[in-house]
Design a protein around this motif. Structure first.
Motif, PDB file in Angstrom:
ATOM      1  N   VAL A   1     -66.074 -39.503  59.968  1.00 21.59           N
ATOM      2  CA  VAL A   1     -66.080 -39.541  61.433  1.00 21.59           C
ATOM      3  C   VAL A   1     -64.863 -38.733  61.863  1.00 21.59           C
ATOM      4  CG1 VAL A   1     -67.311 -41.713  61.655  1.00 21.59           C
ATOM      5  CG2 VAL A   1     -64.828 -41.747  61.445  1.00 21.59           C
ATOM      6  N   TYR A   2     -64.994 -37.962  62.928  1.00 17.82           N
ATOM      7  CA  TYR A   2     -63.919 -37.052  63.289  1.00 17.82           C
ATOM      8  C   TYR A   2     -63.798 -36.914  64.798  1.00 17.82           C
ATOM      9  CZ  TYR A   2     -67.638 -33.609  64.097  1.00 17.82           C
ATOM     10  OH  TYR A   2     -68.749 -32.960  64.560  1.00 17.82           O
ATOM     11  N   ALA A   3     -62.640 -36.414  65.208  1.00 16.79           N
ATOM     12  CA  ALA A   3     -62.404 -36.031  66.593  1.00 16.79           C
ATOM     13  C   ALA A   3     -61.805 -34.639  66.580  1.00 16.79           C
ATOM     14  CB  ALA A   3     -61.448 -37.014  67.272  1.00 16.79           C
ATOM     15  N   LYS A   4     -62.211 -33.822  67.561  1.00 13.45           N
ATOM     16  CA  LYS A   4     -61.684 -32.460  67.625  1.00 13.45           C
ATOM     17  C   LYS A   4     -61.670 -32.003  69.070  1.00 13.45           C
ATOM     18  CE  LYS A   4     -65.871 -30.042  68.025  1.00 13.45           C
ATOM     19  NZ  LYS A   4     -66.273 -28.855  68.792  1.00 13.45           N
ATOM     20  N   GLY A   5     -60.829 -31.001  69.343  1.00 14.02           N
ATOM     21  CA  GLY A   5     -60.754 -30.473  70.692  1.00 14.02           C
ATOM     22  C   GLY A   5     -59.624 -29.476  70.838  1.00 14.02           C
ATOM     23  N   GLN A   6     -59.476 -28.969  72.035  1.00  7.28           N
ATOM     24  CA  GLN A   6     -58.400 -28.041  72.357  1.00  7.28           C
ATOM     25  C   GLN A   6     -57.728 -28.498  73.644  1.00  7.28           C
ATOM     26  OE1 GLN A   6     -60.182 -24.111  72.416  1.00  7.28           O
ATOM     27  NE2 GLN A   6     -60.145 -23.951  70.186  1.00  7.28           N
ATOM     28  N   LEU A   7     -56.421 -28.753  73.536  1.00  6.48           N
ATOM     29  CA  LEU A   7     -55.609 -29.152  74.678  1.00  6.48           C
ATOM     30  C   LEU A   7     -54.732 -27.964  75.040  1.00  6.48           C
ATOM     31  CD1 LEU A   7     -54.576 -32.697  73.385  1.00  6.48           C
ATOM     32  CD2 LEU A   7     -56.481 -32.115  74.907  1.00  6.48           C
ATOM     33  N   GLY A   8     -55.211 -27.149  75.964  1.00  4.99           N
ATOM     34  CA  GLY A   8     -54.515 -25.903  76.244  1.00  4.99           C
ATOM     35  C   GLY A   8     -54.603 -24.993  75.036  1.00  4.99           C
ATOM     36  N   LYS A   9     -53.457 -24.611  74.495  1.00  7.80           N
ATOM     37  CA  LYS A   9     -53.416 -23.736  73.322  1.00  7.80           C
ATOM     38  C   LYS A   9     -53.338 -24.498  72.004  1.00  7.80           C
ATOM     39  CE  LYS A   9     -51.523 -19.582  75.498  1.00  7.80           C
ATOM     40  NZ  LYS A   9     -52.639 -18.714  75.058  1.00  7.80           N
ATOM     41  N   LEU A  10     -53.315 -25.834  72.069  1.00  5.79           N
ATOM     42  CA  LEU A  10     -53.282 -26.650  70.858  1.00  5.79           C
ATOM     43  C   LEU A  10     -54.693 -27.021  70.443  1.00  5.79           C
ATOM     44  CD1 LEU A  10     -51.686 -28.260  68.711  1.00  5.79           C
ATOM     45  CD2 LEU A  10     -51.774 -30.205  70.300  1.00  5.79           C
ATOM     46  N   ASP A  11     -55.070 -26.614  69.237  1.00  6.23           N
ATOM     47  CA  ASP A  11     -56.363 -26.952  68.651  1.00  6.23           C
ATOM     48  C   ASP A  11     -56.122 -28.032  67.594  1.00  6.23           C
ATOM     49  OD1 ASP A  11     -59.332 -25.481  67.933  1.00  6.23           O
ATOM     50  OD2 ASP A  11     -58.398 -26.644  66.337  1.00  6.23           O
ATOM     51  N   TYR A  12     -56.922 -29.111  67.638  1.00  7.31           N
ATOM     52  CA  TYR A  12     -56.695 -30.208  66.691  1.00  7.31           C
ATOM     53  C   TYR A  12     -58.004 -30.698  66.102  1.00  7.31           C
ATOM     54  CZ  TYR A  12     -58.451 -33.491  70.196  1.00  7.31           C
ATOM     55  OH  TYR A  12     -59.252 -34.153  71.094  1.00  7.31           O
ATOM     56  N   ARG A  13     -57.893 -31.275  64.926  1.00  6.74           N
ATOM     57  CA  ARG A  13     -58.991 -31.978  64.276  1.00  6.74           C
ATOM     58  C   ARG A  13     -58.396 -33.117  63.458  1.00  6.74           C
ATOM     59  NH1 ARG A  13     -61.405 -27.408  60.349  1.00  6.74           N
ATOM     60  NH2 ARG A  13     -61.138 -26.167  62.239  1.00  6.74           N
ATOM     61  N   ILE A  14     -58.962 -34.295  63.548  1.00  7.44           N
ATOM     62  CA  ILE A  14     -58.553 -35.430  62.735  1.00  7.44           C
ATOM     63  C   ILE A  14     -59.819 -36.111  62.232  1.00  7.44           C
ATOM     64  CG2 ILE A  14     -56.295 -35.816  63.779  1.00  7.44           C
ATOM     65  CD1 ILE A  14     -57.538 -37.922  65.551  1.00  7.44           C
ATOM     66  N   ALA A  15     -59.756 -36.699  61.042  1.00  6.66           N
ATOM     67  CA  ALA A  15     -60.958 -37.288  60.453  1.00  6.66           C
ATOM     68  C   ALA A  15     -60.597 -38.459  59.556  1.00  6.66           C
ATOM     69  CB  ALA A  15     -61.730 -36.242  59.649  1.00  6.66           C
TER      70      ALA A  15
END
Length: 440
Positions: free
Chosen positions: A181-195
Motif C-alpha cells: 500500500v502506498y501514498a504518492k504526490g507532489q507538493l510544489g517541487k517536492l515529489d514523494y512516495r512512501i510504502a
C-alpha cells in the motif's frame, strides 16, 4: 483458466482496442506514445496500451570455473530477449487509476520453455488530490531508496539501470515489484512516495541459517517501510507511474536531488559463535542527483550520481549475473559464475553515469548518437578488495527517440578468489552486448 486461453483473450481484447482507437476522433490521439482509447469527450478518461521489446546479441567472457550444462566454458555468444513488456493504463474516473504490466525478462537458450511471462505490476490508485496525494495498493514498483530502484526500462541511458539499487530484486519481491500500500504526490517541487510492503517468501531458503554470514531470514516476515523523496529544481517530472526516466533526450530540463530508505525489522539471520540464531534488521539508505538538459536545439547532456549505504548484516553479498548465459560452475566461486559479479552487499556504493546526445541526421534522417559511460564502486565488508564495474557504449536513436534504438555496450567486471581467507580480485572479465529496442 489455462494460460493459453488467458493469452488468447488478452490478444483479442488488445486487437479490439486497437481497432476502436483507430476510429476515434482527433481528440483521441495517443498521449506520449502508445495507443489511446478515450472513454469520454475530452479524453480525461482513457485506456492506453504500450509495449516494449529488447533483443540482445552478446558475447560473455565467463568467470573462472563457469559451466554451461555441465561443460566448462571460457567464453560464449548468445541471443536472448532481455525484456518484453505490455502495459495497460486506465483512468477510469476522475479519481480512480488502474495500471498493469505483463511480460517477460531474460529469456535465453536455457530458460524454461513455454513458461516465464508474468505480471510485473497490478495496482489500483485513488486520488484524494490529483497532484498532491494519491493512495494505491497492489503489486507495484512504488518503492523506496533511489531513483533507479524503479527505472523506466524504455528510456534507460545505458543498457541497464544501476540494478544494485533494486536491492531485493527477486529475493523477497517479484522483479523489484512489491505487494504494497502506498501514498504518492507532489507538493510544489517536492515529489514523494512512501510504502508499506508485505515481503514475499524467500524461494529456496533453508529452514535455518547455515553460517555466521547473514542471509535473508525465512521466518514470517515483518513489513517493509520505504520511501523516496526528490526535490525538482527545474522542470517537474511525471509521477503517473513509479518508473523514473533514464534520459529525456533534450526534451526536458531536469535537476533533482533525492534521498530514500528501505527498512525491514529482523529481515536477516545468521548463527552466532554458539550456533544460536540471531536476527538483524535490513537498513538501506540512498542519496542521488539527476541532471538532464538540452545544451542546444540538437544536443543534450544526461548525468546521474548516487551514494548508498546498505546494512544487510555482516558478510552479506549477492552475486548477480543479468540474463546469465551460464548454468553453473565446477566449484565454489566467490564472485559467482558466468557474467556475475558482487553487485549488492553490506557496505557503501558510489555510482555515476553520463551521456551526451549529438545532433540530428547522423547516419539517417533524424538519427541521433548518444555515447555513455557508467561506473559502480562498491566497498563491501565481505570483500577484501573493492568492487569496480564500468560500462562504455552508445545508443543510436534511429528516428531520434527511444521508439527504435540500437545500442552497444561493453562491461568490465572483476572476478574474485579466496586466498588465505581473504576474498581478493583474481582478474577482470568483459561482456559485449548489442541491443535493439522497439517501443510504442
Amino acid at each position: 483458466m489455462e494460460k493459453k486461453h488467458f493469452l488468447l483473450i488478452a490478444c483479442l481484447l488488445f486487437v479490439s482496442v486497437l481497432l476502436r482507437a483507430q476510429d476515434n476522433s482527433e481528440k483521441e490521439k495517443p498521449k506520449n506514445g502508445g495507443v489511446v482509447f478515450s472513454l469520454n469527450e475530452d479524453g480525461s478518461r482513457y485506456v492506453k496500451l504500450s509495449g516494449l521489446g529488447q533483443i540482445w546479441l552478446r558475447n560473455t567472457q565467463m568467470n573462472p570455473g563457469t559451466t554451461i550444462n555441465g561443460y566448462e566454458t571460457d567464453s560464449y555468444s548468445d541471443i536472448s530477449i532481455r525484456r518484453l513488456r505490455f502495459q495497460i493504463f486506465a483512468q477510469v474516473s476522475d479519481k480512480v487509476f488502474f495500471y498493469t504490466q505483463f511480460g517477460q525478462n531474460n529469456f535465453n537458450f536455457h530458460s524454461p520453455k513455454y513458461d516465464g511471462a508474468f505480471f510485473h505490476d497490478a495496482l489500483i490508485e485513488y486520488a484524494v488530490d490529483k497532484e498532491k496525494l494519491s493512495f494505491g495498493a497492489g503489486l507495484t514498483g512504488w518503492s523506496g531508496l533511489n531513483r533507479y530502484a524503479s527505472p523506466s526500462t524504455g528510456s534507460i541511458l545505458t543498457l541497464d539501470a544501476p540494478l544494485y539499487q533494486q536491492a531485493t530484486n527477486g529475493v523477497n519481491d517479484q522483479f523489484l515489484r512489491k505487494l504494497s500500500v502506498y501514498a504518492k504526490g507532489q507538493l510544489g517541487k517536492l515529489d514523494y512516495r512512501i510504502a508499506i510492503t508485505q515481503p514475499m517468501t524467500i524461494s529456496g531458503a533453508p529452514e535455518e541459517p547455515t553460517g555466521t554470514d547473514f542471509s535473508f531470514s525465512n521466518e514470517p516476515a515483518q513489513k517493509q517501510v520505504q520511501g523516496y523523496f526528490k526535490y525538482m529544481l527545474m522542470d517537474k517530472e511525471s509521477n503517473l507511474t513509479p518508473y523514473e526516466a533514464g534520459t529525456y533526450l533534450g526534451k526536458k530540463s531536469v535537476f533533482n536531488i533525492g534521498g530514500g530508505f528501505i527498512y525491514q525489522q529482523d529481515a536477516m539471520w545468521a548463527l552466532d559463535n554458539n550456533a544460536d540464531i540471531v536476527n538483524e534488521d535490513m537498513v538501506l539508505f540512498g542519496l542521488d542527483v539527476f541532471y538532464d538538459t538540452p545544451l542546444t536545439d540538437e544536443t543534450a547532456l544526461t548525468a546521474y550520481a548516487a551514494y548508498t549505504n546498505y546494512d544487510f548484516g555482516h558478510g552479506y553479498v549477492r552475486n548477480v549475473g543479468v540474463n546469465n548465459a551460464a548454468t553453473g560452475s565446477n566449484g565454489a566461486t566467490v564472485g559467482g559464475y558466468g557474467g556475475a559479479f558482487p553487485m549488492v552487499g553490506t557496505g557503501n556504493t558510489i555510482y555515476a553515469q553520463a551521456g551526451y546526445l549529438f545532433g540530428k541526421n547522423i547516419l539517417s534522417e533524424g538519427g541521433k548518437l548518444q555515447p555513455f559511460a557508467a561506473l559502480q564502486y562498491s566497498d563491501y565488508d565481505y570483500l577484501d578488495d573493492s568492487m569496480v564495474m564500468y560500462e562504455l557504449g552508445a545508443n543510436y536513436l534511429i528516428h531520434g527517440g527511444h521508439g527504435s534504438k540500437l545500442s552497444f555496450m561493453y562491461q568490465s567486471r572483476p572476478t574474485y578468489e579466496n586466498e588465505g581467507g581473504e576474498n581478493i580480485i583474481d582478474t577482470r572479465k568483459g561482456m559485449a552486448v548489442l541491443q535493439y529496442q522497439v517501443s510504442f
